[in-house]
Write a protein that holds these residues in place. Structure first.
Motif, mmCIF file in Angstrom:
data_model
loop_
_atom_site.group_PDB
_atom_site.id
_atom_site.type_symbol
_atom_site.label_atom_id
_atom_site.label_comp_id
_atom_site.label_asym_id
_atom_site.label_seq_id
_atom_site.Cartn_x
_atom_site.Cartn_y
_atom_site.Cartn_z
ATOM 1 N N PHE A 52 0.839 -1.207 0.000
ATOM 2 C CA PHE A 52 0.000 0.000 0.000
ATOM 3 C C PHE A 52 0.868 1.249 0.000
ATOM 4 O O PHE A 52 0.592 2.221 -0.707
ATOM 5 N N MET A 53 1.955 1.240 0.787
ATOM 6 C CA MET A 53 2.865 2.384 0.789
ATOM 7 C C MET A 53 3.404 2.655 -0.604
ATOM 8 O O MET A 53 3.464 3.809 -1.051
ATOM 9 N N THR A 233 -6.926 -2.398 3.079
ATOM 10 C CA THR A 233 -5.601 -1.978 2.619
ATOM 11 C C THR A 233 -5.281 -2.541 1.235
ATOM 12 O O THR A 233 -4.761 -1.829 0.371
ATOM 13 N N ALA A 234 -5.625 -3.792 1.017
ATOM 14 C CA ALA A 234 -5.311 -4.430 -0.261
ATOM 15 C C ALA A 234 -6.142 -3.879 -1.414
ATOM 16 O O ALA A 234 -5.781 -4.059 -2.585
ATOM 17 N N ASP A 235 -7.264 -3.209 -1.106
ATOM 18 C CA ASP A 235 -8.188 -2.746 -2.145
ATOM 19 C C ASP A 235 -7.961 -1.298 -2.557
ATOM 20 O O ASP A 235 -8.689 -0.781 -3.406
ATOM 21 N N TRP A 236 -6.945 -0.627 -1.968
ATOM 22 C CA TRP A 236 -6.711 0.769 -2.324
ATOM 23 C C TRP A 236 -5.888 0.819 -3.610
ATOM 24 O O TRP A 236 -4.699 0.507 -3.610
ATOM 25 N N HIS A 237 -6.509 1.220 -4.698
ATOM 26 C CA HIS A 237 -5.870 1.349 -6.019
ATOM 27 C C HIS A 237 -4.908 0.194 -6.323
ATOM 28 O O HIS A 237 -3.700 0.417 -6.541
ATOM 29 N N PRO A 238 -5.430 -1.023 -6.387
ATOM 30 C CA PRO A 238 -4.545 -2.172 -6.658
ATOM 31 C C PRO A 238 -3.860 -2.098 -8.015
ATOM 32 O O PRO A 238 -2.817 -2.732 -8.222
#
Length: 262
Positions: A52-53, A233-238
């Motif tokens: 995510f970072m 977290t995994a779904d933020w702009h993958p």
């Protein structure tokens, strides 16, 4: 020189162990392995948060952000935030902050900036926002937008210890057009497991404060959440990074969000 305390686990060193690093001690590995008995996907959680970072930094860089303040940076793990930011824009300036002396011992890896940019490291506790901002101001221009990131950090600060107030004191110093980048563990999907983990931390003199989606969203009050808002977290702009393979189909229990200061 500040002595490294190896008598009790430290979150930065446990995170390093979960990521497969070598800069940790038996006391850190012991607790990390005990946490795996509560949720066996501890390594997945760390890797999803790290990814995510990477994605958030690419997103910010593409929107013209050239200054970053990363509080709770942890032990260097390549690619580090400045490497992602300076690939987008070599002139980016990045200041890291952490309170574990072992991070300081490896800070040289965080200082390998491009010739056009700058990186710096501050040894300080996140609960000392004024001191952090004063030191960061020697590198960052607080009259221009800054991206403040506190990734997997605020769940180590309890409400009664002023987590929301601490964040507010930092954000209020940021100029208009700045961004806040946060991630946080949650107990929404396994309240019993989260309670066990919290008790384990408490038994070692440490704080763990999982937060619900609503509690996490509260950190962004007064700011403009960017799409998709608060998400897993995994779904933020993958689409901005490579997928992180995880065990099972259950969601990795963490939230993330990026918001702009009007």
């Amino acid at each position: 020189m500040t002595r490294i305390d190896t008598s009790k686990p430290h979150p930065a060193r446990m995170y390093d162990w979960f990521l497969g690093g070598k800069d940790n001690y038996p006391v850190d590995e012991e607790m990390a392995r005990q946490l795996l008995t509560i949720d066996s996907r501890g390594r997945d959680m760390a890797r999803v948060n790290r990814a995510f970072m990477h994605r958030a930094t690419r997103w910010l860089g593409a929107r013209g952000v050239r200054q970053y303040l990363d509080i709770g940076s942890g032990i260097p793990t390549e690619p580090n935030l400045h490497q992602i930011a300076q690939r987008v824009a070599p002139e980016s300036r990045v200041v890291y902050c952490d309170n574990d002396p072992i991070v300081l011992a490896h800070a040289e890896a965080l200082l390998r900036s491009t010739p056009e940019g700058v990186t710096d490291y501050i040894q300080a506790d996140a609960r000392e926002p004024e001191g952090i901002l004063e030191e960061a101001g020697k590198i960052l221009d607080f009259s221009r937008p800054v991206a403040l990131s506190m990734l997997a950090l605020l769940h180590f600060v309890d409400d009664e210890d002023g987590a929301y107030e601490l964040l507010h004191r930092l954000v209020e110093r940021l100029p208009s057009g700045s961004y806040l980048v946060l991630s946080q563990v949650t107990g929404d999907f396994d309240p019993e497991g989260a309670a066990k983990a919290r008790a384990m931390y408490r038994g070692r003199g440490l704080t763990l404060r999982p937060r619900s989606r609503a509690e996490f969203t509260r950190f962004f009050e007064g700011l403009e959440l960017v799409e998709p808002g608060v998400s897993l977290t995994a779904d933020w702009h993958p689409e901005l990074g490579e997928a992180v393979p995880v065990a099972g189909d259950d969601p990795i229990p963490g939230y993330a969000g990026v918001a702009r200061k009007p």
